[in-house]
Design an enzyme around this catalytic site. Structure first.
Site, PDB file in Angstrom:
ATOM      1  N   GLN A 199       0.991  -1.281   0.110  1.00 26.68           N
ATOM      2  CA  GLN A 199      -0.078   0.048  -0.113  1.00 26.68           C
ATOM      3  C   GLN A 199       0.862   1.302   0.084  1.00 26.68           C
ATOM      4  O   GLN A 199       0.642   2.141   0.686  1.00 26.68           O
ATOM      5  CB  GLN A 199      -0.794   0.034   1.223  1.00 26.68           C
ATOM      6  CG  GLN A 199      -2.122  -0.772   1.162  1.00 26.68           C
ATOM      7  CD  GLN A 199      -3.205  -0.292   0.002  1.00 26.68           C
ATOM      8  OE1 GLN A 199      -3.293   0.887  -0.062  1.00 26.68           O
ATOM      9  NE2 GLN A 199      -4.064  -1.199  -0.499  1.00 26.68           N
ATOM     10  N   SER A 200       1.803   1.502  -0.838  1.00 29.68           N
ATOM     11  CA  SER A 200       2.771   2.298  -0.829  1.00 29.68           C
ATOM     12  C   SER A 200       2.373   3.678  -1.365  1.00 29.68           C
ATOM     13  O   SER A 200       2.068   3.672  -2.696  1.00 29.68           O
ATOM     14  CB  SER A 200       4.104   1.801  -1.538  1.00 29.68           C
ATOM     15  OG  SER A 200       5.068   2.864  -1.869  1.00 29.68           O
ATOM     16  N   ASN A 201       2.489   4.894  -0.784  1.00 31.19           N
ATOM     17  CA  ASN A 201       2.229   6.124  -1.204  1.00 31.19           C
ATOM     18  C   ASN A 201       3.202   6.528  -2.114  1.00 31.19           C
ATOM     19  O   ASN A 201       2.879   7.135  -3.094  1.00 31.19           O
ATOM     20  CB  ASN A 201       2.252   7.104  -0.057  1.00 31.19           C
ATOM     21  CG  ASN A 201       1.006   6.696   0.948  1.00 31.19           C
ATOM     22  OD1 ASN A 201      -0.133   6.593   0.768  1.00 31.19           O
ATOM     23  ND2 ASN A 201       1.543   6.378   2.135  1.00 31.19           N
TER      24      ASN A 201
END
Ligand code: PLP
Length: 333
Positions: free
Chosen positions: A76-78
């Protein structure tokens, strides 16, 4: 401290606001005044701190003739979302390598940032197990693309090298100017500390400008002493690169490893309380992985009575709210 010597793309057109949080400060007893710097409102798809770093990193990629960007992050990398978004903006292809740091956490149909990878047209996603050597994994993708005639450029995780961290030197300078414009003198600054570019860049910017305000990093993935070493090394590298001529005193780097457990991206009660409290007092959204845990650390320090009455504290809000939508049971429960 002349940042104009480094190429950048100009993604940050205006200073992000510094806002007072009256209802939140009151909810903590009203003895200290808490302010927030809204880097969650930076430009780039859904905002967040990586825009400041990518401003410099993507400029470097273009200067080197790249037509394709490769980067990595958690599921879930920004950082992956924003690298992809700015690649789209520049007409570059973007490939992602995702590290499944929590076993079984990659869900190709997940909401949050994962949904946005697909909406933004990611060229490929490679999922690797937690603990994989991410540079090697990205090199593998690069070799394949080179064989196809592409010119790939690798941005390290979080864009946290001496190029990307310049974005947070710029943020420090912006903050110093705003303090003057607003007539606000902060006693303490809190930042989330992950891949460390944000924390290291802020320290380099404040120290390089002879601004002696304590900066506390709240770790999101590592124990305090381990993180401190990583931040220290990067901050010194950045100071050298900008020609500050400063040997960084060890005590400038302060990291708290008490708030990220049970582990990176795994929820804890302090994070849930922090996210709900800021939402319900100020209608500002934090995130479950970074800013929520860092905010929880700041709340705990204020409750411990570490600050004198009337102190002014600045929290750097690094963004990340899209990840909330991948954590429904945590907040609805
Ligand atoms: C990446 C990230 C951070 C941490 O910044 P680093 O420079 O990696 O330490 C904090 N908050 C959010 C929302 C992020 O995406």
């Amino acid at each position: 401290m002349n940042l104009a010597q480094f190429p950048r793309r100009g993604y940050v057109k205006h200073p992000t606001p510094i806002e007072f949080l009256p209802r939140f400060s009151e909810a903590l007893g009203g003895k200290v005044k808490v302010y927030i710097k809204r880097d969650d409102l930076l430009p780039g798809c859904a905002g967040g701190n990586k825009t400041r770093k990518l401003d410099f990193s993507i400029a470097d990629a273009l200067a080197k003739g790249a037509d394709t960007i490769i980067t990595c992050g958690a599921v879930q990398s920004n950082h992956c979302r924003l690298t992809l978004a700015w690649s789209v903006h520049e007409g570059l292809d973007c490939h992602l390598v995702l590290e499944e740091r929590v076993p079984g956490s990659y869900d190709p149909e997940a909401s949050g940032n994962n949904l946005l990878y697909h909406l933004l047209g990611v060229k490929s996603i490679t999922v690797v197990p937690g603990g994989s050597p991410m540079m090697d994994e990205m090199e593998k993708v690069a070799a394949k693309l080179r064989a196809e005639g592409r010119k790939p450029y690798i941005i390290p995780g979080g864009a946290s090298n001496e190029i990307g961290a310049l974005g947070y030197v710029a943020c420090a300078q912006e903050t110093i100017q705003q303090m003057f414009d607003l007539g606000l003198d902060f006693d303490h600054i809190y930042v989330p500390s992950g891949s460390a570019g944000t924390h290291a860049g802020m320290i380099a910017g404040f120290v390089g400008n002879n601004m002696d305000i304590p900066i506390s990093g709240i770790d999101v993935s590592r124990p305090g002493d381990v993180q401190q070493e990583i931040v220290y090394k990067l901050a010194q590298k950045v100071l050298d690169r900008i020609g500050a001529g400063v040997q960084l005193p060890k005590e400038k780097v302060v990291c708290y490893g008490d708030y990220y457990l049970p582990g990176y991206s795994r929820p804890n009660p302090g994070m849930v309380e922090a996210v709900k409290l800021l939402a319900q007092t100020e209608a500002i959204l934090l995130d479950p992985v970074y800013s929520g845990k860092a905010f929880a650390g700041m709340i705990d320090h204020i409750r411990q009575g570490r600050f004198a009455e009337g102190s002014r504290i600045l929290f750097l809000h690094t963004g990340g709210s899209p990840a909330l939508y991948a954590y429904l049971p945590t907040f609805l429960g």
